[in-house]
Write a protein that holds these residues in place. Sequence first.
Motif, PDB file in Angstrom:
ATOM      1  N   ARG A   1       7.791   8.594   7.955  1.00 60.49           N
ATOM      2  CA  ARG A   1       7.251   9.609   7.050  1.00 60.49           C
ATOM      3  C   ARG A   1       7.553  11.025   7.551  1.00 60.49           C
TER       4      ARG A   1
ATOM      5  N   LEU B   1       0.819  -1.197   0.000  1.00 59.56           N
ATOM      6  CA  LEU B   1       0.000   0.000   0.000  1.00 59.56           C
ATOM      7  C   LEU B   1       0.863   1.262   0.000  1.00 59.56           C
ATOM      8  N   LYS B   2       0.461   2.225  -0.826  1.00 55.71           N
ATOM      9  CA  LYS B   2       1.115   3.526  -0.831  1.00 55.71           C
ATOM     10  C   LYS B   2       0.584   4.332   0.348  1.00 55.71           C
ATOM     11  N   LEU B   3       1.477   4.687   1.269  1.00 57.05           N
ATOM     12  CA  LEU B   3       1.046   5.388   2.473  1.00 57.05           C
ATOM     13  C   LEU B   3       0.696   6.842   2.153  1.00 57.05           C
ATOM     14  N   PRO B   4      -0.383   7.361   2.748  1.00 60.86           N
ATOM     15  CA  PRO B   4      -0.785   8.750   2.484  1.00 60.86           C
ATOM     16  C   PRO B   4       0.116   9.733   3.221  1.00 60.86           C
TER      17      PRO B   4
ATOM     18  N   GLU C   1      -6.305   3.817  -3.221  1.00 59.70           N
ATOM     19  CA  GLU C   1      -4.994   4.007  -2.594  1.00 59.70           C
ATOM     20  C   GLU C   1      -5.109   4.275  -1.099  1.00 59.70           C
ATOM     21  N   ARG C   2      -6.083   5.092  -0.717  1.00 61.41           N
ATOM     22  CA  ARG C   2      -6.184   5.520   0.683  1.00 61.41           C
ATOM     23  C   ARG C   2      -6.919   4.518   1.572  1.00 61.41           C
TER      24      ARG C   2
ATOM     25  N   LYS D   1       1.578  -0.268   6.491  1.00 64.68           N
ATOM     26  CA  LYS D   1       1.957  -0.803   5.182  1.00 64.68           C
ATOM     27  C   LYS D   1       1.119  -2.015   4.779  1.00 64.68           C
TER      28      LYS D   1
ATOM     29  N   LYS E   1      -7.666   7.364  -6.049  1.00 66.42           N
ATOM     30  CA  LYS E   1      -7.253   7.799  -4.715  1.00 66.42           C
ATOM     31  C   LYS E   1      -8.026   7.047  -3.637  1.00 66.42           C
TER      32      LYS E   1
ATOM     33  N   ASN F   1      -7.489   0.908   0.561  1.00 67.75           N
ATOM     34  CA  ASN F   1      -7.171  -0.496   0.258  1.00 67.75           C
ATOM     35  C   ASN F   1      -8.444  -1.326   0.065  1.00 67.75           C
TER      36      ASN F   1
END
Length: 376
Positions: free
Chosen positions: A57, A2-5, A328-329, A273, A325, A331
């Motif tokens: 981050r 997962l791409k972390l926000p 992405e945010r 993650k 989005k 999952n």
Amino acid sequence: MLKLPPISLYIHIPWCLKKCGYCDFYSYVHKGSIPENNYIKNLLKDLESDLSLINQRTIKNIFIGGGTPSLLKVSSIKNLINGIKKRVKVSKIAEITIEANPKKIEYQRFEGYKKAGINRFSLGIQTFNSDLLKKIERTYDKYEAIKTVEKIKKINNNFNLDIMYGLPNQSLENALSDLMLAIKYKAPHISWYQLTIEPNTVFYFKKPTLPNEKIIFQIFNQGDKFLKKSGYKKYEISSYSKSKYKCKHNLNYWNFGDYLGIGCNAHGKITQKNGDIIRLVKNKNINDFINGNYLNIKKNIAKKDIPFEYFMNSFRLYKPIFKKKFKERTNINLIDIKKNINKALTKGYIKETKDFWKTTKKGKLFLNSLLKIFLD
């Protein structure tokens, strides 16, 4: 993976000079001296306890809210900001906001706050009408409010004015007069919202006489048009800004970004993650907090609740909600919310294209009804 926000930081300062009749935010009435040094020390320890969750981050923005953060001395704010930067990476272009009230003892600190690292001020004006200020139990008058705005204009370009409408016995003329003054002083950002009576407030048990629905509609309709005609863009249900002055911290909330929350009763949301989203709530008892007992609740947000939480924030915005989005945010696959989306489409609350959803005018007017669809 997962791409972390992006992640921001919220800091809660719980003290106030007086608890206003409408306020449901967590706060303590200030009596005697505030244990500033001890509280700052524990805020930084609270931050340290959360850092293992954020996967190194960079903090994009910081918001110091309350309560009344501007009751703290300049040295306390300086120590707080410096302490944060020693413990976690903060973006060089981070927006760092502090909430403040229009009191002389507070606005005298503004210049010092700016030198300490504050680059955005959010002023809780509420109204410029002295009689209405008394009715909503604020501790200043029109002239102190105006003096505060004049002071901040000389110190910092980036500031917000909080203005409320629908106040006790408020007329259309009174409400529009507040906006005229805010515009006259060229506030780059105005948060303009209706007074609502919340449970567990003084006004809930001792209800004031509020304007009727007809007057409220007139205020909203004419005020909204006036702000837009004056060059403000409405980018969220109660937020209007000039170009480049949108509140970055709040935009992160509304775009379902992550945020650390430190201090009494602060809330946090941190994505992992593996796709888990952790909700944190800090201890609201000030004595427990300054004795090192920071965490009250730590739990994963249930997968079935994530769409509601996502749309509860994003539907407030006046812009498309991109499907990419959302995935992405959250999952979550789009097929999992297809039934809910179809129901919202049938009701006329949203429109859909291949790439995004967007709330209709009807969807904004009946936002609670729209959100209930995602609770099913």
